[in-house]
Design a protein around this motif. Structure first.
Motif, PDB file in Angstrom:
ATOM      1  N   PHE A 130       1.003  -5.203   9.240  1.00 58.64           N
ATOM      2  CA  PHE A 130       1.352  -4.000   8.642  1.00 58.64           C
ATOM      3  C   PHE A 130       3.030  -3.966   8.801  1.00 58.64           C
ATOM      4  CE2 PHE A 130      -1.262  -1.197   6.304  1.00 58.64           C
ATOM      5  CZ  PHE A 130      -2.695  -1.716   6.577  1.00 58.64           C
ATOM      6  N   TYR A 145       0.860  -1.169  -0.051  1.00 61.48           N
ATOM      7  CA  TYR A 145      -0.144   0.023   0.090  1.00 61.48           C
ATOM      8  C   TYR A 145       0.803   1.223   0.114  1.00 61.48           C
ATOM      9  CZ  TYR A 145      -4.404  -2.454   1.021  1.00 61.48           C
ATOM     10  OH  TYR A 145      -5.618  -2.963   0.989  1.00 61.48           O
ATOM     11  N   SER A 195       6.557  -1.490   9.230  1.00 63.36           N
ATOM     12  CA  SER A 195       6.705  -0.024   9.806  1.00 63.36           C
ATOM     13  C   SER A 195       6.605   1.061   8.783  1.00 63.36           C
ATOM     14  CB  SER A 195       7.761   0.052  10.877  1.00 63.36           C
ATOM     15  OG  SER A 195       8.946  -0.389   9.911  1.00 63.36           O
ATOM     16  N   GLY A 196       6.675   0.906   7.539  1.00 63.28           N
ATOM     17  CA  GLY A 196       6.585   1.787   6.597  1.00 63.28           C
ATOM     18  C   GLY A 196       8.109   2.249   5.887  1.00 63.28           C
ATOM     19  N   PHE A 199       3.596   0.693   2.532  1.00 63.00           N
ATOM     20  CA  PHE A 199       3.690  -0.397   3.556  1.00 63.00           C
ATOM     21  C   PHE A 199       3.432  -1.580   2.973  1.00 63.00           C
ATOM     22  CE2 PHE A 199       2.757   2.330   7.048  1.00 63.00           C
ATOM     23  CZ  PHE A 199       2.404   3.647   6.573  1.00 63.00           C
ATOM     24  N   ASN A 220      -1.385  13.271   3.894  1.00 61.01           N
ATOM     25  CA  ASN A 220      -2.795  13.680   3.864  1.00 61.01           C
ATOM     26  C   ASN A 220      -3.899  13.060   2.993  1.00 61.01           C
ATOM     27  OD1 ASN A 220      -2.272  15.791   5.821  1.00 61.01           O
ATOM     28  ND2 ASN A 220      -1.653  16.924   3.998  1.00 61.01           N
ATOM     29  N   LYS A 221      -3.404  11.705   2.588  1.00 56.67           N
ATOM     30  CA  LYS A 221      -4.355  10.918   1.619  1.00 56.67           C
ATOM     31  C   LYS A 221      -4.460   9.105   2.503  1.00 56.67           C
ATOM     32  CE  LYS A 221      -4.876  13.661  -1.821  1.00 56.67           C
ATOM     33  NZ  LYS A 221      -6.024  14.201  -1.947  1.00 56.67           N
ATOM     34  N   GLY A 222      -5.579   8.663   2.052  1.00 61.09           N
ATOM     35  CA  GLY A 222      -5.544   7.297   2.512  1.00 61.09           C
ATOM     36  C   GLY A 222      -4.514   6.280   1.971  1.00 61.09           C
ATOM     37  N   LEU A 223      -4.499   5.039   2.717  1.00 61.08           N
ATOM     38  CA  LEU A 223      -3.849   4.175   2.013  1.00 61.08           C
ATOM     39  C   LEU A 223      -4.332   3.534   0.739  1.00 61.08           C
ATOM     40  CD1 LEU A 223      -3.371   2.550   5.387  1.00 61.08           C
ATOM     41  CD2 LEU A 223      -1.307   3.098   4.015  1.00 61.08           C
ATOM     42  N   GLU A 236       4.791   7.316   1.573  1.00 62.41           N
ATOM     43  CA  GLU A 236       5.199   6.261   2.408  1.00 62.41           C
ATOM     44  C   GLU A 236       4.704   4.865   1.791  1.00 62.41           C
ATOM     45  OE1 GLU A 236       4.507   7.092   6.430  1.00 62.41           O
ATOM     46  OE2 GLU A 236       6.028   5.553   7.195  1.00 62.41           O
ATOM     47  N   LEU A 291      -4.082   0.772  -2.372  1.00 68.21           N
ATOM     48  CA  LEU A 291      -3.393  -0.517  -2.708  1.00 68.21           C
ATOM     49  C   LEU A 291      -2.518  -0.175  -4.152  1.00 68.21           C
ATOM     50  CD1 LEU A 291      -3.305  -3.766  -2.295  1.00 68.21           C
ATOM     51  CD2 LEU A 291      -5.309  -3.896  -3.958  1.00 68.21           C
ATOM     52  N   GLN A 335       0.920   5.593   0.818  1.00 66.98           N
ATOM     53  CA  GLN A 335       0.115   6.612   1.514  1.00 66.98           C
ATOM     54  C   GLN A 335       0.962   8.010   1.151  1.00 66.98           C
ATOM     55  OE1 GLN A 335      -0.069   7.065   5.835  1.00 66.98           O
ATOM     56  NE2 GLN A 335      -1.885   8.078   5.785  1.00 66.98           N
TER      57      GLN A 335
END
Lengths: 115, 114
Positions: free
Chosen positions: B104, B36, B106-107, B90, B41-44, B88, B46, B38
């Motif tokens: 998940f 995923y 840690s990114g 994930f 300021n956005k959602g995750l 970022e 796919l 990100q």
């Protein structure tokens, strides 16, 4: 089609206060999930609803957290009373399929800051 | 038990050069694996997923990942980075037993330099 929406996007409260986060999943998605990311660490599972029933709440940190999904539509996550360590970003996700191959659709998250 | 390790918390590349984001997983069952992304300021969102079909998975925006069971790895690659790839990322493993219980990493924050 609207995505997963979360409200508020950011909340700042003092220790001991109450906050309620709301999530509206994608219409028709029976599965709704709450996740949390604290202090840049891993995003961790909190709980999973199937319609209005809690399928798995093993990730809820303690009894100060209460999640509901009345009518199987939107969900709320209440933190009462809030503590400093509750600060983080709370993500909601939904999916239409329950199987492990299903994609989760995430909202933009609600950032909670507890002072 | 399921777990994911993203080996780099930050990766910096120049625009036009290859991207490699590393991910190793641990799973007691046949896993499903996801990447995923990100943006601020956005959602995750796919990028791609592996669900026991082809081991080389192609995703959106030119990203791909290869599932290597012997190495328990699922590294994300892209031949040529673009400024818009800065975000970022994930790596996620799904518990094959439980419905969509995602674990998940840690990114990894990807920085793309002009």
């Amino acid at each position: 089609e609207a995505g997963v929406t979360q409200f508020p996007s950011h909340s700042v409260i003092e220790k001991g206060q109450t906050v309620t986060l709301r999530c509206d999943p994608i219409s028709g998605h029976d599965n709704l999930y709450w996740y949390r990311r604290v202090m840049g660490k891993e995003i961790k599972f909190l709980l999973h609803f199937v319609k209005e029933s809690k399928q798995d709440e093993s990730g809820m940190p303690n009894n100060r957290f209460l999640a509901e999904r009345t009518g199987g539509t939107y969900s709320t996550l209440k933190v009462q009373p809030a503590e400093l360590e509750d600060s983080g970003v709370y993500f909601c996700a939904s999916s239409s399929t329950g199987g492990y191959t299903g994609e989760l659709f995430f909202g933009e998250g609600s950032r909670l800051t507890v002072l | 038990a399921q777990s994911v390790t993203q080996l780099d918390s930050h990766v910096s590349v120049s625009e036009g050069t290859p991207v490699l984001l590393r991910c190793n997983y641990s799973s007691s069952y046949s896993p499903s694996l996801f990447w995923y992304v990100q943006h601020p300021n956005k959602g995750l969102q796919l990028l791609l997923k592996y669900t026991s079909a082809a081991t080389l998975v192609k995703g959106i925006n030119g990203f791909e990942a290869e599932f290597k069971k012997s190495e328990t790895s699922f590294h994300l690659t892209k031949p040529s980075a673009h400024m818009s790839d800065a975000a970022e990322y994930f790596c996620v493993v799904s518990d094959g037993r439980a419905f969509n219980k995602f674990y998940f990493g840690s990114g990894t924050k990807l920085n793309v330099k002009p």
